[in-house]
Design a protein around this motif. Structure first.
Motif, PDB file in Angstrom:
ATOM      1  N   ALA A 176      -8.219   9.231   0.032  1.00 29.78           N
ATOM      2  CA  ALA A 176      -6.764   9.413   0.018  1.00 29.78           C
ATOM      3  C   ALA A 176      -6.144   8.589   1.142  1.00 29.78           C
ATOM      4  N   GLY A 177      -6.829   8.544   2.283  1.00 29.39           N
ATOM      5  CA  GLY A 177      -6.336   7.771   3.422  1.00 29.39           C
ATOM      6  C   GLY A 177      -6.233   6.296   3.081  1.00 29.39           C
ATOM      7  N   MET A 178      -7.257   5.777   2.433  1.00 24.16           N
ATOM      8  CA  MET A 178      -7.240   4.351   2.084  1.00 24.16           C
ATOM      9  C   MET A 178      -6.117   4.064   1.089  1.00 24.16           C
ATOM     10  N   TYR A 179      -5.954   4.978   0.127  1.00 24.81           N
ATOM     11  CA  TYR A 179      -4.907   4.787  -0.884  1.00 24.81           C
ATOM     12  C   TYR A 179      -3.526   4.766  -0.217  1.00 24.81           C
ATOM     13  N   ALA A 180      -3.299   5.734   0.686  1.00 23.30           N
ATOM     14  CA  ALA A 180      -2.005   5.796   1.388  1.00 23.30           C
ATOM     15  C   ALA A 180      -1.774   4.509   2.175  1.00 23.30           C
ATOM     16  N   GLY A 181      -2.836   4.009   2.789  1.00 22.70           N
ATOM     17  CA  GLY A 181      -2.722   2.790   3.582  1.00 22.70           C
ATOM     18  C   GLY A 181      -2.357   1.601   2.712  1.00 22.70           C
ATOM     19  N   LEU A 182      -3.072   1.447   1.602  1.00 18.84           N
ATOM     20  CA  LEU A 182      -2.803   0.307   0.720  1.00 18.84           C
ATOM     21  C   LEU A 182      -1.383   0.395   0.159  1.00 18.84           C
ATOM     22  N   LYS A 183      -0.971   1.627  -0.167  1.00 24.74           N
ATOM     23  CA  LYS A 183       0.327   1.815  -0.781  1.00 24.74           C
ATOM     24  C   LYS A 183       1.468   1.468   0.179  1.00 24.74           C
ATOM     25  N   ASN A 184       1.276   1.772   1.440  1.00 23.22           N
ATOM     26  CA  ASN A 184       2.360   1.580   2.401  1.00 23.22           C
ATOM     27  C   ASN A 184       2.274   0.283   3.195  1.00 23.22           C
ATOM     28  N   ALA A 185       1.173  -0.440   3.040  1.00 21.50           N
ATOM     29  CA  ALA A 185       1.020  -1.690   3.770  1.00 21.50           C
ATOM     30  C   ALA A 185       2.009  -2.719   3.234  1.00 21.50           C
ATOM     31  N   LYS A 186       2.601  -3.497   4.154  1.00 21.43           N
ATOM     32  CA  LYS A 186       3.600  -4.470   3.711  1.00 21.43           C
ATOM     33  C   LYS A 186       3.049  -5.887   3.707  1.00 21.43           C
ATOM     34  N   GLY A 187       1.811  -6.060   4.143  1.00 17.93           N
ATOM     35  CA  GLY A 187       1.278  -7.385   4.390  1.00 17.93           C
ATOM     36  C   GLY A 187       1.021  -8.258   3.171  1.00 17.93           C
ATOM     37  N   ASP A 188       0.918  -9.576   3.433  1.00 14.90           N
ATOM     38  CA  ASP A 188       0.484 -10.530   2.402  1.00 14.90           C
ATOM     39  C   ASP A 188      -1.019 -10.383   2.217  1.00 14.90           C
ATOM     40  N   LYS A 237      -3.377  17.053 -14.101  1.00 17.01           N
ATOM     41  CA  LYS A 237      -2.351  17.746 -13.305  1.00 17.01           C
ATOM     42  C   LYS A 237      -1.430  16.772 -12.581  1.00 17.01           C
ATOM     43  N   HIS A 238      -1.874  15.513 -12.472  1.00 13.14           N
ATOM     44  CA  HIS A 238      -1.082  14.487 -11.779  1.00 13.14           C
ATOM     45  C   HIS A 238      -0.625  14.939 -10.407  1.00 13.14           C
ATOM     46  N   ARG A 239      -1.524  15.498  -9.662  1.00  7.24           N
ATOM     47  CA  ARG A 239      -1.179  15.904  -8.300  1.00  7.24           C
ATOM     48  C   ARG A 239      -1.093  14.667  -7.418  1.00  7.24           C
ATOM     49  N   PRO A 240      -0.281  14.746  -6.361  1.00  3.22           N
ATOM     50  CA  PRO A 240      -0.240  13.590  -5.456  1.00  3.22           C
ATOM     51  C   PRO A 240      -1.591  13.422  -4.773  1.00  3.22           C
ATOM     52  N   ILE A 241      -1.947  12.178  -4.458  1.00  7.24           N
ATOM     53  CA  ILE A 241      -3.242  11.904  -3.833  1.00  7.24           C
ATOM     54  C   ILE A 241      -3.208  12.318  -2.361  1.00  7.24           C
ATOM     55  N   TYR A 242      -2.019  12.248  -1.774  1.00  4.33           N
ATOM     56  CA  TYR A 242      -1.886  12.698  -0.377  1.00  4.33           C
ATOM     57  C   TYR A 242      -0.465  13.202  -0.163  1.00  4.33           C
ATOM     58  N   ILE A 243      -0.268  13.963   0.889  1.00  7.76           N
ATOM     59  CA  ILE A 243       1.075  14.424   1.242  1.00  7.76           C
ATOM     60  C   ILE A 243       1.341  14.062   2.705  1.00  7.76           C
ATOM     61  N   MET A 244       2.450  13.360   2.920  1.00 10.26           N
ATOM     62  CA  MET A 244       2.761  12.917   4.273  1.00 10.26           C
ATOM     63  C   MET A 244       3.543  13.996   5.014  1.00 10.26           C
ATOM     64  N   ARG A 245       3.204  14.184   6.280  1.00  9.66           N
ATOM     65  CA  ARG A 245       3.927  15.154   7.089  1.00  9.66           C
ATOM     66  C   ARG A 245       4.833  14.428   8.088  1.00  9.66           C
ATOM     67  N   GLU A 246       4.360  13.295   8.560  1.00 11.25           N
ATOM     68  CA  GLU A 246       5.100  12.563   9.596  1.00 11.25           C
ATOM     69  C   GLU A 246       4.674  11.105   9.556  1.00 11.25           C
ATOM     70  N   ASN A 247       5.606  10.211   9.859  1.00  6.17           N
ATOM     71  CA  ASN A 247       5.194   8.827  10.080  1.00  6.17           C
ATOM     72  C   ASN A 247       5.903   8.278  11.312  1.00  6.17           C
ATOM     73  N   GLU A 248       5.672   7.011  11.625  1.00  4.66           N
ATOM     74  CA  GLU A 248       6.191   6.507  12.896  1.00  4.66           C
ATOM     75  C   GLU A 248       7.717   6.460  12.901  1.00  4.66           C
TER      76      GLU A 248
END
Ligand code: UDP
Ligand code: MG
Length: 317
Positions: free
Chosen positions: A80-92, A294-305
């Motif tokens: 889930a951590g890797m997925y969240a990272g890939l999803k939110n990464a802005k890089g080329d 069930k299509h549950r979210p893969i992760y749930i964010m509580r806080e970000n920078e």
């Protein structure tokens, strides 16, 4: 300018993070000296850590604008951590690497050279030794790769790791696989693309302890087999068929020798066992389909920078 996002899943990494921060900053500096066009962002995923990982990340984010983080509401697992990272990464380009320095940052310049001109879409490392790992764990890992590659069309290279330097196209392809039961080693391979493997000797953890127990790894490998192969279902059919054929001589034997209780008992146990086994396999696949449905979210964010920086600012005013 080209942006490289470095995604780092972290679970209870308070001891490793300061070491990681130093090591990665050295490499970033070196890469920027060689390639003036490069910019970096560091995206840490705090996977519901129970130690000081989050406070450390908050501090890093205040100090350094390139640092971003996502903190989960609880522990969702590295996948889930890797997925969240890939999803939110802005890089080329996006790099995924562990926080414990088992994925040495010193490889990054070499990896970048492979992907920068589009010759490869992905550069990754492959452990050629399992030094520092227990014998049983290595033996089971080898067995897993053997079985997996026999029964699944998706090839998984033995020793391949989640240490990846990927192009934007490949990351987008991975994000198009929003499955709930994630097995990244399979996903990386399933999406295809040109991958360069760099071989290296295993490195032991710099600090802290591995969060994988033997049982945890065993369950994870079953997850991998089920996510990328339906062969166990065919095993069920095969077992069923074989037992039907095997029961024929028993039947003949029972007729010729005028039925014996032990024979019947043996047959009942045999059939019962096979049926339970097959139902179990079916049940496992069904359970996976149920969870996917069930299509549950893969992760749930509580806080970000961003949330933290604005909260910090508001408190300061
Ligand atoms: N990790 C995570 N969530 C978890 C377990 C691990 O984000 O539930 C992270 C961990 O912080 C590390 C990486 O995944 O950066 C690899 O974990 P670990 O070193 O424990 O595994 P190993 O290297 O022994 O396979
Ligand atoms: Mg590790």
């Amino acid at each position: 300018m080209k942006l490289i996002s470095i995604v780092v899943p972290c679970y209870n990494e308070e001891e490793s993070l300061p070491l990681f921060e130093n090591a990665i900053n050295d490499v970033i500096k070196q890469m920027q000296e060689e390639h003036a066009e490069l910019a970096f962002e560091l995206l840490f995923i705090d996977d519901g850590s129970k130690d000081k990982t989050l406070p450390i990340l908050r501090k890093m984010a205040l100090k350094d604008k390139r640092v971003r983080y996502i903190s989960f509401s609880r522990n969702f697992g590295k996948e889930a951590g890797m997925y969240a990272g890939l999803k939110n990464a802005k890089g080329d380009f996006v790099v995924v690497m562990d926080a414990d320095l088992q994925h040495p940052p010193a490889f990054l310049p070499r990896m970048y050279n492979y992907v920068k001109d589009g010759e490869f879409d992905c550069a990754t490392t492959r452990r050629v030794s399992r030094q520092g790992e227990s014998k049983i764990r290595s033996a089971f890992a080898r067995l897993f790769y053997k079985i997996m590659n026999k029964i699944s069309q998706t090839e998984i290279v033995d020793g391949a790791q989640d240490f990846r330097f990927m192009s934007r196209q490949m990351v987008d392809a991975i994000l198009d696989m929003p499955e709930y039961n994630r097995f990244s080693k399979g996903i990386f391979s399933w999406v295809g693309f040109k991958t360069q493997y760099i071989e290296y000797e295993n490195v032991e953890r710099e600090a802290g302890t591995s969060s994988w127990s033997f049982w945890g790894l065993f369950k994870y490998s079953l997850e991998g087999i089920m996510a990328f192969s339906t062969a166990p279902l065919s095993v069920a059919i095969f077992l069923g068929g074989a037992s039907c054929i095997a029961s024929l001589p028993m039947l003949i034997n029972a007729i010729v020798k005028s039925s014996k209780t032990s024979g019947i008992l043996c047959a009942v146990f045999f059939m019962g066992g096979i049926q339970l086994c097959c139902t179990g396999i079916l049940g496992q696949y069904f359970a996976k389909a149920y969870l996917e449905g069930k299509h549950r979210p893969i992760y749930i964010m509580r806080e970000n920078e961003e949330i933290y920086r604005s909260r910090h600012q508001a408190a300061g005013v």
